[in-house]
Design a protein around this motif. Structure first.
Motif, short mmCIF file in Angstrom:
data_model
loop_
_atom_site.label_atom_id
_atom_site.label_comp_id
_atom_site.label_asym_id
_atom_site.label_seq_id
_atom_site.Cartn_x
_atom_site.Cartn_y
_atom_site.Cartn_z
N GLU A 59 1.14 -1.22 -0.16
CA GLU A 59 0.08 -0.21 0.18
C GLU A 59 1.19 1.29 -0.12
O GLU A 59 1.70 1.50 0.94
N GLY A 60 0.06 2.08 -1.11
CA GLY A 60 1.55 3.55 -0.94
C GLY A 60 0.27 4.55 -1.77
O GLY A 60 -0.82 3.89 -1.52
N SER A 61 1.26 5.54 -1.87
CA SER A 61 0.35 6.75 -2.52
C SER A 61 1.37 8.06 -2.94
O SER A 61 2.04 7.79 -2.89
N TRP A 62 1.30 8.36 -4.12
CA TRP A 62 1.97 9.24 -4.84
C TRP A 62 1.80 10.94 -3.96
O TRP A 62 0.63 10.40 -3.71
N GLY A 63 2.77 11.43 -4.24
CA GLY A 63 3.12 12.98 -3.11
C GLY A 63 3.23 14.05 -4.27
O GLY A 63 4.64 13.79 -4.63
N TRP A 64 3.03 15.24 -4.09
CA TRP A 64 3.74 16.06 -5.17
C TRP A 64 3.99 16.90 -4.53
O TRP A 64 3.31 17.89 -2.94
N GLY A 79 12.39 13.26 2.19
CA GLY A 79 11.90 13.98 4.07
C GLY A 79 10.25 13.22 3.87
O GLY A 79 9.70 13.84 5.35
N GLU A 80 10.19 12.64 3.36
CA GLU A 80 8.43 12.06 3.48
C GLU A 80 8.04 10.81 4.20
O GLU A 80 6.99 11.45 4.91
N TRP A 81 9.50 10.40 5.09
CA TRP A 81 9.35 9.98 6.43
C TRP A 81 9.17 10.48 7.48
O TRP A 81 8.52 10.09 8.38
N ASN A 82 9.03 12.05 7.65
CA ASN A 82 8.44 12.71 8.27
C ASN A 82 7.05 13.03 8.59
O ASN A 82 6.85 13.43 9.58
N LEU A 83 6.04 13.15 7.40
CA LEU A 83 4.94 12.75 7.69
C LEU A 83 4.37 11.34 7.95
O LEU A 83 4.90 10.47 7.44
N SER A 84 2.98 12.17 8.39
CA SER A 84 2.01 10.97 8.96
C SER A 84 1.42 9.67 7.57
O SER A 84 1.67 10.92 6.27
N PHE A 85 1.13 8.58 7.10
CA PHE A 85 0.61 8.77 6.07
C PHE A 85 -0.75 9.00 5.38
O PHE A 85 -0.67 9.77 3.80
N ASP A 86 -1.45 9.79 6.55
CA ASP A 86 -2.62 10.68 6.00
C ASP A 86 -1.75 11.93 5.69
O ASP A 86 -2.81 12.10 4.30
N GLU A 87 -0.59 12.22 6.48
CA GLU A 87 -0.56 13.86 4.97
C GLU A 87 -0.25 13.35 4.53
O GLU A 87 0.08 14.17 3.31
N TRP A 88 0.45 12.45 3.84
CA TRP A 88 1.40 12.00 3.03
C TRP A 88 0.53 11.91 1.62
O TRP A 88 0.27 12.36 0.93
N LYS A 89 -1.04 11.58 2.04
CA LYS A 89 -2.13 11.23 0.62
C LYS A 89 -2.25 12.77 0.32
O LYS A 89 -3.15 11.99 -0.98
N ALA A 90 -2.75 13.30 1.08
CA ALA A 90 -3.04 14.08 1.29
C ALA A 90 -2.28 15.03 0.13
O ALA A 90 -3.05 16.50 -0.36
N LYS A 91 -1.03 14.92 -0.24
CA LYS A 91 -0.25 15.35 -1.37
C LYS A 91 -0.49 15.77 -2.61
O LYS A 91 0.04 15.12 -3.71
N SER A 92 -1.31 13.95 -2.48
CA SER A 92 -1.88 13.01 -4.03
C SER A 92 -2.98 14.06 -4.78
O SER A 92 -3.36 15.04 -4.64
N ALA A 93 -2.55 14.74 -5.93
CA ALA A 93 -3.85 14.70 -7.13
C ALA A 93 -4.93 14.40 -7.09
O ALA A 93 -6.04 15.71 -7.23
#
Length: 397
Positions: free
Chosen positions: A176-181, A375-389
């Motif tokens: 499970e994973g996500s893109w983030g911009w 540095g994306e590992w410093n974000l929670s996964f929910d915070e990271w997913k929010a960066k997906s377009a």
């Protein structure tokens, strides 16, 4: 919009023979009741939204039949590669799933439900501007459990959602994973894919980027090719540096390894180390380090051995024999994590690109921006997913 030209090319014309019938009248004259009214079948006619030799690229191909219903449509380029597409439910139109890329020649072959066929062709002109992608993981690589897939674009990407739709990560264990911009350290647009949790050792990963013909948006231009890569996840090796104890410790597959005395960045200013979760980006070996390139005036200019990059701004782990008196005692470097030649040689030899490298403790200058390295590992996964377009929903690979 492109002008539409109707192309009518008949398949085998079905010509009906004229039939005559004898009249029952005594004078032999026909009363017309036995006359055959059948007519030749009209040629199949289709229209294509793209016509000519200098069609604007970056738009889907649409084929429309004038009468009847489409049974099959095949759109192939000069190399025989097909542009995939689907016929609408009403059978009247076929639309390609991908855009026509720049500098391509296509042949359109259509068939209707009456077994008639029609063909036409068109060529797309060159793109006014071409966008390109730099991929961080080369094909066939083995990387550590913290390595994200990172794509950096030459030109701006304003159609982020449209671009992201064309990016697919496939894994051997449905990670499970996500893109983030984000913005890369140099200001370019960048999109990364990170797992929800760190990768599992042994996972096989494939990345397909079907970008040929996709429009980046204003100022970005069209992509003129597809991209792909595949790699494997190696051993689970994680590094932690404590600014408090001045030690670097390694765990491998959950087992503690040797603790190495180090000296990190001098607290309280520009020479302090970054903290938080980082990733070993590259193993660069012996390199020249010049403090002027990182805004530290004339602090140093020397060749440094066993260098491994942690940020784009110049934080490394490396050998620092000139600072031997401070290993395990004082953080006194210009921001890097230094250790003895012997420890650096061993550490360099065992480390993988993509290993987690975490710095904890007091005296850092904070966490680097996520685009300054990985540095994306410093974000929670929910915070990271929010960066997906596209959405905040998880994307399984």
């Amino acid at each position: 919009m492109s002008r539409t030209r109707r192309t009518a090319i008949a398949g085998t014309a079905l010509l009906a023979a004229a039939l005559t019938a004898c009249s029952g009248g005594s004078d032999g004259a026909s009363d017309g009741k036995g006359k055959d009214e059948s007519k030749p079948k009209a040629p199949m006619a289709v229209s294509v939204n793209l016509t000519g030799d200098q069609v604007k690229a970056g738009q889907p191909v649409t084929v429309t039949v004038a009468e009847g219903k489409l049974a099959a449509v095949k759109v192939t380029d000069a190399k025989g590669a097909e542009l995939p597409g689907k016929i609408a439910d009403d059978g009247k139109t076929w639309t390609s799933e991908r855009n026509a890329p720049p500098g391509a020649e296509y042949k359109v072959e259509a068939q209707n439900t009456d077994n008639q066929s029609a063909t036409t062709q068109f060529k797309t002109g060159p793109a006014d501007k071409v966008n390109k992608v730099a991929i961080n993981i080369s094909k066939g690589s083995t990387v550590g459990v913290a390595m994200p897939v990172s794509l950096v674009f030459d030109n701006p990407v304003t159609n982020k959602a449209e671009v992201e739709k064309q990016l697919k990560v496939t894994t051997s264990d449905n990670t499970e994973g996500s893109w983030g911009w984000m913005k890369d350290h140099d200001g370019k647009d960048r999109v990364d894919w990170r797992p929800k949790d760190y990768w599992k050792s042994g996972t096989d990963v494939k990345v397909d980027m079907k970008l040929n013909g996709v429009d980046s948006g204003k100022g970005g231009g069209l992509f003129a090719r597809d991209y792909n890569t595949e790699f494997k996840i190696g051993k689970d090796r994680r590094v932690q540096v404590s600014l408090d104890t001045k030690k670097l410790t390694v765990t491998e597959n959950g087992q503690a390894q040797k603790a190495i005395p180090i000296s990190a960045g001098t607290p309280g200013g520009k020479k302090a180390s970054w903290s938080g979760k980082m990733v070993i980006m590259t193993k660069e070996g012996t390199i020249r380090m010049d403090s002027q390139t990182v805004g530290l005036d004339n602090a140093y200019d020397k060749m440094v051995d066993y260098s491994m990059r942690l940020t784009w701004s110049g934080m490394y782990a490396h050998a620092a024999p000139w600072n031997a008196a401070n290993f395990g005692r004082t953080n006194s470097s210009s921001g890097c994590v230094g250790m003895s030649d012997a420890d650096a040689k061993e550490f360099f030899g065992q480390s993988q690109v993509g290993d987690l490298f975490e710095v904890v403790g007091e005296g850092s200058k904070g966490q680097p921006p996520i685009g300054n390295g990985y540095g994306e590992w410093n974000l929670s996964f929910d915070e990271w997913k929010a960066k997906s377009a596209l959405s905040a929903a998880p994307q399984n690979g």
